[in-house]
Design a protein around this motif. Structure first.
Motif, PDB file in Angstrom:
ATOM      1  N   ALA A 113      -6.349  -6.694  -4.490  1.00 36.52           N
ATOM      2  CA  ALA A 113      -6.258  -5.390  -3.837  1.00 36.52           C
ATOM      3  C   ALA A 113      -5.223  -4.487  -4.508  1.00 36.52           C
ATOM      4  CB  ALA A 113      -5.893  -5.583  -2.367  1.00 36.52           C
ATOM      5  N   PHE A 114      -5.511  -3.195  -4.466  1.00 35.37           N
ATOM      6  CA  PHE A 114      -4.604  -2.160  -4.957  1.00 35.37           C
ATOM      7  C   PHE A 114      -4.419  -1.131  -3.850  1.00 35.37           C
ATOM      8  CE2 PHE A 114      -6.686  -4.074  -8.559  1.00 35.37           C
ATOM      9  CZ  PHE A 114      -5.654  -4.262  -9.459  1.00 35.37           C
ATOM     10  N   LEU A 115      -3.204  -0.554  -3.786  1.00 31.93           N
ATOM     11  CA  LEU A 115      -2.912   0.401  -2.711  1.00 31.93           C
ATOM     12  C   LEU A 115      -2.461   1.744  -3.278  1.00 31.93           C
ATOM     13  CD1 LEU A 115      -1.504  -0.233   0.733  1.00 31.93           C
ATOM     14  CD2 LEU A 115      -0.236   1.419  -0.642  1.00 31.93           C
ATOM     15  N   ASP A 116      -3.088   2.791  -2.790  1.00 34.38           N
ATOM     16  CA  ASP A 116      -2.803   4.174  -3.172  1.00 34.38           C
ATOM     17  C   ASP A 116      -1.412   4.565  -2.652  1.00 34.38           C
ATOM     18  OD1 ASP A 116      -2.744   6.962  -3.380  1.00 34.38           O
ATOM     19  OD2 ASP A 116      -4.681   7.259  -2.356  1.00 34.38           O
ATOM     20  N   PRO A 117      -0.485   4.968  -3.544  1.00 33.52           N
ATOM     21  CA  PRO A 117       0.875   5.310  -3.092  1.00 33.52           C
ATOM     22  C   PRO A 117       0.913   6.448  -2.073  1.00 33.52           C
ATOM     23  CG  PRO A 117       0.564   5.848  -5.428  1.00 33.52           C
ATOM     24  CD  PRO A 117      -0.629   5.060  -5.005  1.00 33.52           C
ATOM     25  N   ARG A 118      -0.133   7.262  -2.033  1.00 29.85           N
ATOM     26  CA  ARG A 118      -0.182   8.353  -1.043  1.00 29.85           C
ATOM     27  C   ARG A 118      -0.049   7.799   0.384  1.00 29.85           C
ATOM     28  NH1 ARG A 118       1.014  12.650   1.592  1.00 29.85           N
ATOM     29  NH2 ARG A 118      -0.672  13.920   2.447  1.00 29.85           N
ATOM     30  N   LEU A 119      -0.558   6.583   0.603  1.00 30.34           N
ATOM     31  CA  LEU A 119      -0.497   5.992   1.943  1.00 30.34           C
ATOM     32  C   LEU A 119       0.942   5.732   2.373  1.00 30.34           C
ATOM     33  CD1 LEU A 119      -3.498   3.508   1.665  1.00 30.34           C
ATOM     34  CD2 LEU A 119      -3.385   5.532   3.132  1.00 30.34           C
ATOM     35  N   SER A 120       1.824   5.560   1.410  1.00 30.61           N
ATOM     36  CA  SER A 120       3.222   5.260   1.732  1.00 30.61           C
ATOM     37  C   SER A 120       4.001   6.499   2.148  1.00 30.61           C
ATOM     38  CB  SER A 120       3.903   4.592   0.534  1.00 30.61           C
ATOM     39  OG  SER A 120       3.220   3.401   0.206  1.00 30.61           O
ATOM     40  N   ASP A 121       3.350   7.671   2.130  1.00 24.94           N
ATOM     41  CA  ASP A 121       4.011   8.891   2.590  1.00 24.94           C
ATOM     42  C   ASP A 121       4.093   8.961   4.110  1.00 24.94           C
ATOM     43  OD1 ASP A 121       4.319   9.767   0.024  1.00 24.94           O
ATOM     44  OD2 ASP A 121       2.608  11.133   0.042  1.00 24.94           O
TER      45      ASP A 121
END
Ligand code: 5CA
Length: 156
Positions: A113-121
């Motif tokens: 899995a990879f996670l979009d850094p935008r979600l960490s906003d």
């Protein structure tokens, strides 16, 4: 409760995540629908986008902010292999979920899995809970921990 949703609940409980699965009055098949139902920003919805690693044949998960799109070239470069479309049968076989309700957690088999850094906003994000009508809230940190995802830029 559906088997799919039970797997999601069990995964959240096993990880000690204090999160409740919420049933929505309307369908939450798309990020837009989910954002309207949750009353949040579209980027606060964690879409579970599945591609097929054409080298291994295995599914790969891209946890993507609702308003973003996966860039094929960036995603392939990250994976290190060409990516193709994951059809409904592959998604079902590997994750145990049907399109429109694919959860980031509670999969039948481990998935890269990879996670979009935008979600960490955001302090809290929402994701599908295994059905097209149920979602759950979770912190990006907890989602990372559960999915063992790599944070990387794969959108464009
Ligand atoms: N429950 C919502 C919000 S959490 C949800 O699951 N959204 S989603 O974006 O993660 O799932 C819908 C996604 O499924 C679409 O963005 C698209 O990438 C994918 N999809 C839709 N139709 C197909 C299809 N026929 N084959 C493969 N993937 C599909």
């Amino acid at each position: 409760m559906s088997k799919s949703m039970k797997r999601v609940r069990a995964a959240l409980e096993a990880a000690g995540v204090a999160s409740e699965i919420v049933e929505m009055a309307a369908e939450t098949r798309t990020a837009q629908q989910a954002a309207e139902a949750a009353g949040c920003e579209i980027d606060q919805i964690a879409k579970s986008i599945v591609f097929r690693d054409e080298a291994s044949g295995r599914a790969v998960l891209f946890l993507t902010a609702g308003g973003n799109r996966v860039d094929d070239a960036k995603a392939s470069a990250l994976v290190g292999a060409p990516l193709g479309k994951a059809d409904a049968a592959l998604i079902r076989a590997q994750t145990g979920f049907a399109i429109g309700g694919v959860s980031p957690v509670g999969h039948l088999t481990a998935i890269r899995a990879f996670l979009d850094p935008r979600l960490s906003d955001f302090p809290v994000i929402w994701a599908a809970a295994g059905t097209p009508r149920h979602i759950f809230s979770i912190s990006p940190q907890d989602l990372l921990r559960l999915t063992q995802a790599q944070v990387a830029d794969f959108t464009g």
